[in-house]
Motif scaffolding. Structure first.
Motif, PDB file in Angstrom:
ATOM      1  N   GLU A 172      -2.539   8.672 -15.731  1.00 20.62           N
ATOM      2  CA  GLU A 172      -2.365   8.640 -14.275  1.00 20.62           C
ATOM      3  C   GLU A 172      -1.173   7.772 -13.878  1.00 20.62           C
ATOM      4  N   LYS A 173      -0.790   7.866 -12.618  1.00 18.52           N
ATOM      5  CA  LYS A 173       0.284   7.028 -12.097  1.00 18.52           C
ATOM      6  C   LYS A 173      -0.177   5.567 -12.025  1.00 18.52           C
ATOM      7  N   VAL A 174       0.700   4.646 -12.361  1.00 19.29           N
ATOM      8  CA  VAL A 174       0.338   3.229 -12.382  1.00 19.29           C
ATOM      9  C   VAL A 174       1.302   2.422 -11.519  1.00 19.29           C
ATOM     10  N   THR A 175       0.765   1.484 -10.764  1.00 20.11           N
ATOM     11  CA  THR A 175       1.600   0.441 -10.171  1.00 20.11           C
ATOM     12  C   THR A 175       1.286  -0.846 -10.929  1.00 20.11           C
ATOM     13  N   LEU A 176       2.316  -1.413 -11.546  1.00 18.05           N
ATOM     14  CA  LEU A 176       2.125  -2.556 -12.433  1.00 18.05           C
ATOM     15  C   LEU A 176       2.863  -3.765 -11.875  1.00 18.05           C
ATOM     16  N   ALA A 177       2.118  -4.814 -11.593  1.00 18.39           N
ATOM     17  CA  ALA A 177       2.738  -6.058 -11.114  1.00 18.39           C
ATOM     18  C   ALA A 177       2.816  -7.055 -12.264  1.00 18.39           C
ATOM     19  N   ILE A 178       3.990  -7.625 -12.444  1.00 15.08           N
ATOM     20  CA  ILE A 178       4.201  -8.613 -13.511  1.00 15.08           C
ATOM     21  C   ILE A 178       4.740  -9.890 -12.895  1.00 15.08           C
ATOM     22  N   GLY A 179       4.079 -10.984 -13.189  1.00 15.39           N
ATOM     23  CA  GLY A 179       4.403 -12.261 -12.563  1.00 15.39           C
ATOM     24  C   GLY A 179       5.577 -12.963 -13.216  1.00 15.39           C
ATOM     25  N   PRO A 180       5.870 -14.166 -12.727  1.00 17.39           N
ATOM     26  CA  PRO A 180       6.934 -14.962 -13.341  1.00 17.39           C
ATOM     27  C   PRO A 180       6.435 -15.552 -14.666  1.00 17.39           C
ATOM     28  N   GLU A 181       7.341 -16.121 -15.437  1.00 18.55           N
ATOM     29  CA  GLU A 181       6.980 -16.743 -16.727  1.00 18.55           C
ATOM     30  C   GLU A 181       5.763 -17.653 -16.589  1.00 18.55           C
ATOM     31  N   ALA A 182       5.743 -18.416 -15.515  1.00 14.84           N
ATOM     32  CA  ALA A 182       4.672 -19.400 -15.353  1.00 14.84           C
ATOM     33  C   ALA A 182       3.431 -18.784 -14.725  1.00 14.84           C
ATOM     34  N   GLY A 183       3.471 -17.485 -14.438  1.00 12.29           N
ATOM     35  CA  GLY A 183       2.289 -16.780 -13.952  1.00 12.29           C
ATOM     36  C   GLY A 183       2.188 -16.734 -12.433  1.00 12.29           C
TER      37      GLY A 183
ATOM     38  N   GLU B 153       0.830  -1.219   0.000  1.00  8.98           N
ATOM     39  CA  GLU B 153       0.000   0.000   0.000  1.00  8.98           C
ATOM     40  C   GLU B 153       0.855   1.256   0.000  1.00  8.98           C
ATOM     41  N   GLY B 154       1.962   1.203   0.709  1.00  7.48           N
ATOM     42  CA  GLY B 154       2.861   2.354   0.711  1.00  7.48           C
ATOM     43  C   GLY B 154       3.438   2.637  -0.663  1.00  7.48           C
ATOM     44  N   LEU B 155       3.743   1.564  -1.371  1.00  2.00           N
ATOM     45  CA  LEU B 155       4.332   1.706  -2.715  1.00  2.00           C
ATOM     46  C   LEU B 155       3.326   2.196  -3.754  1.00  2.00           C
ATOM     47  N   SER B 156       2.097   1.701  -3.637  1.00  2.00           N
ATOM     48  CA  SER B 156       1.118   1.909  -4.713  1.00  2.00           C
ATOM     49  C   SER B 156       0.164   3.065  -4.430  1.00  2.00           C
ATOM     50  N   ALA B 157       0.359   3.750  -3.301  1.00  2.00           N
ATOM     51  CA  ALA B 157      -0.585   4.807  -2.897  1.00  2.00           C
ATOM     52  C   ALA B 157      -0.795   5.818  -4.022  1.00  2.00           C
ATOM     53  N   GLY B 158      -2.060   6.139  -4.279  1.00  2.00           N
ATOM     54  CA  GLY B 158      -2.383   7.188  -5.252  1.00  2.00           C
ATOM     55  C   GLY B 158      -2.234   6.771  -6.695  1.00  2.00           C
ATOM     56  N   SER B 159      -2.076   5.477  -6.945  1.00  2.00           N
ATOM     57  CA  SER B 159      -1.893   5.034  -8.334  1.00  2.00           C
ATOM     58  C   SER B 159      -2.978   4.046  -8.733  1.00  2.00           C
ATOM     59  N   ARG B 160      -3.147   3.889 -10.035  1.00  2.00           N
ATOM     60  CA  ARG B 160      -4.001   2.823 -10.542  1.00  2.00           C
ATOM     61  C   ARG B 160      -3.177   1.543 -10.480  1.00  2.00           C
ATOM     62  N   CYS B 161      -3.751   0.503  -9.870  1.00  2.00           N
ATOM     63  CA  CYS B 161      -2.978  -0.718  -9.618  1.00  2.00           C
ATOM     64  C   CYS B 161      -3.401  -1.826 -10.572  1.00  2.00           C
ATOM     65  N   LEU B 162      -2.455  -2.331 -11.332  1.00  2.05           N
ATOM     66  CA  LEU B 162      -2.747  -3.355 -12.338  1.00  2.05           C
ATOM     67  C   LEU B 162      -1.827  -4.550 -12.141  1.00  2.05           C
ATOM     68  N   VAL B 163      -2.367  -5.723 -12.367  1.00  2.83           N
ATOM     69  CA  VAL B 163      -1.505  -6.910 -12.397  1.00  2.83           C
ATOM     70  C   VAL B 163      -1.704  -7.613 -13.745  1.00  2.83           C
ATOM     71  N   ALA B 164      -0.601  -7.775 -14.471  1.00  2.00           N
ATOM     72  CA  ALA B 164      -0.661  -8.434 -15.779  1.00  2.00           C
ATOM     73  C   ALA B 164      -0.902  -9.917 -15.554  1.00  2.00           C
ATOM     74  N   HIS B 165      -2.013 -10.418 -16.110  1.00  7.82           N
ATOM     75  CA  HIS B 165      -2.416 -11.791 -15.833  1.00  7.82           C
ATOM     76  C   HIS B 165      -3.090 -12.336 -17.091  1.00  7.82           C
ATOM     77  N   PRO B 166      -2.359 -13.211 -17.805  1.00  8.64           N
ATOM     78  CA  PRO B 166      -2.871 -13.697 -19.089  1.00  8.64           C
ATOM     79  C   PRO B 166      -4.297 -14.269 -18.994  1.00  8.64           C
ATOM     80  N   GLY B 167      -4.666 -14.785 -17.831  1.00  7.34           N
ATOM     81  CA  GLY B 167      -5.992 -15.386 -17.701  1.00  7.34           C
ATOM     82  C   GLY B 167      -7.123 -14.364 -17.631  1.00  7.34           C
ATOM     83  N   SER B 168      -6.811 -13.098 -17.422  1.00 12.07           N
ATOM     84  CA  SER B 168      -7.867 -12.117 -17.183  1.00 12.07           C
ATOM     85  C   SER B 168      -8.709 -11.843 -18.424  1.00 12.07           C
ATOM     86  N   LYS B 169     -10.011 -11.558 -18.186  1.00 11.06           N
ATOM     87  CA  LYS B 169     -10.902 -11.222 -19.303  1.00 11.06           C
ATOM     88  C   LYS B 169     -10.853  -9.720 -19.607  1.00 11.06           C
ATOM     89  N   THR B 170     -10.266  -8.943 -18.700  1.00 16.76           N
ATOM     90  CA  THR B 170     -10.191  -7.495 -18.901  1.00 16.76           C
ATOM     91  C   THR B 170      -8.932  -7.156 -19.698  1.00 16.76           C
TER      92      THR B 170
END
Lengths: 236, 236
Positions: free
Chosen positions: B186-197, B161-178
């Motif tokens: 706007e400011k973004v906090t982007l989380a990217i997983g390992p190769e295997a997700g 929460e300290g890192l992502s405060a005030g930003s749009r928070c996204l996690v890249a997830h191949p399974g997502s429908k969005t």
């Protein structure tokens, strides 16, 4: 390797293949598959699906294939790339292939180091090796076509229109005042210069052929960074 | 190296520096600069401008600096990255740094290979070496901050929460429908997983902290391809 690419020469009958070398090693050592397990496979330029392990020995692995899915749709992009140094070229080929580019032209520009044209990476076999790494990564099966053009002017004058027909033509040029568009849905032909940029004459030649110079900001990216960044920006 | 990074320790008086090693070699062998020529320089975490060569010998090169320009604006992005294998980590650090990311958190996830945590790339000195390559490339001067988090749950519960405060928070997830948005400002906090997700538990934990799972299509990209592709897509 998220998917094993199968070649026609691997078949021992209509649905069974035998694999050796890197692909066998991957299935045994990384996936740790045993008889009866399934792995993701794709037939080069064909369908994809599952391969069931029916035999393993030290030399080869036997898979029974069930190929029913289509590969993912390609990216509507033709990539025209000033030949980068061999190490970077490998990465760009892998990346463009993984992102779904199906047509790449490697061209000479003024600021391409002449020694790059001697690189063994440019041999068809070696180009395809890098492109296949991209297909394996993205679970695609359709081999991109790569052409090599050792003279800039004849390429632009005689071949470019055939390549770029029916597409929006863009040339990434840090000096441009026009910001690169994003989220477009039409076909794009994208020209990317060498690290040191296109020279003004080259930009003029491209503009005469309908290319629009666009910038992605003041930061100069290495070509293996610029290609995914610009493709990611253009298509969404 | 589009710009030479200068460190405080290089100064011999208020406007003169002496450089040895890689930077000296680059100026002499690649740029082929002679006394009186100017090269692009940037003071780490400071201004950038020109350095005029006032002395060259086998051991060192002397530059008189004129630092008047500001570095390019940063990218409004915090990158949270499941630790990739060392070779890929180097590329991602260079790329994120070149693209202007100023905050990177390397985290443990379920599918991170434990051996990666032993890599010397994670030593502060080595991390900074890669980040500086990115600054040199993009003519930036501002060193990104990298933090290392060897436990997933305490990171998400206590630090995220300290890192992502005030930003749009996204996690890249191949399974997502969005589908991942593009061209946002706007400011973004982007989380990217390992190769295997990410595993479902990790996605749930992130979603509880306000992260939205988004997909960039069915193609699985390697993390060094995904980072520029997604950053390029998000910001335009």
């Amino acid at each position: 390797m998220n998917q094993i690419i199968i070649f026609n020469k691997d078949f021992i009958n209509h649905s069974t293949v035998k694999l050796q070398g890197r692909r066998k090693d991957h299935i045994i050592s990384i996936l740790k598959s045993k008889t009866g397990d399934t792995v993701r496979v794709g037939l080069l330029n064909g369908k994809k699906g599952k391969g069931t392990v029916t035999g393993i020995n030290d030399l080869e692995i036997t898979l029974d294939l069930d190929l029913i899915e289509n590969p993912p749709p390609p990216l509507s992009a033709v990539l025209i790339l000033s030949l980068p140094r061999p190490k970077i070229l490998k990465r760009v080929l892998q990346c463009a292939s993984a992102m779904g580019v199906k047509r790449i032209a490697l061209i000479r520009t003024w600021k391409v180091d002449k020694s790059y044209w001697q690189s063994p990476v440019l041999l068809k076999k070696n180009l395809e090796e890098e492109l296949i790494l991209g297909l394996e990564q993205a679970c695609d099966t359709v081999m991109p076509e790569v052409s090599i053009h050792k003279l800039f002017r004849p390429f632009v004058e005689d071949e470019l229109e055939g390549l770029s027909a029916g597409s929006r033509c863009l040339v990434a040029h840090p000096g441009s005042k026009t910001s690169c568009m994003s989220g477009i849905s039409e076909k794009v032909t994208l020209a990317i210069g060498p690290e040191a940029g296109f020279i003004p004459y080259e930009i003029e030649m491209l503009e005469k052929k309908g290319f629009q110079a666009v910038s992605v900001g003041e930061r100069i990216l290495r070509v293996d960074q610029a290609v995914p960044a610009i493709l990611g920006r253009l298509f969404s």
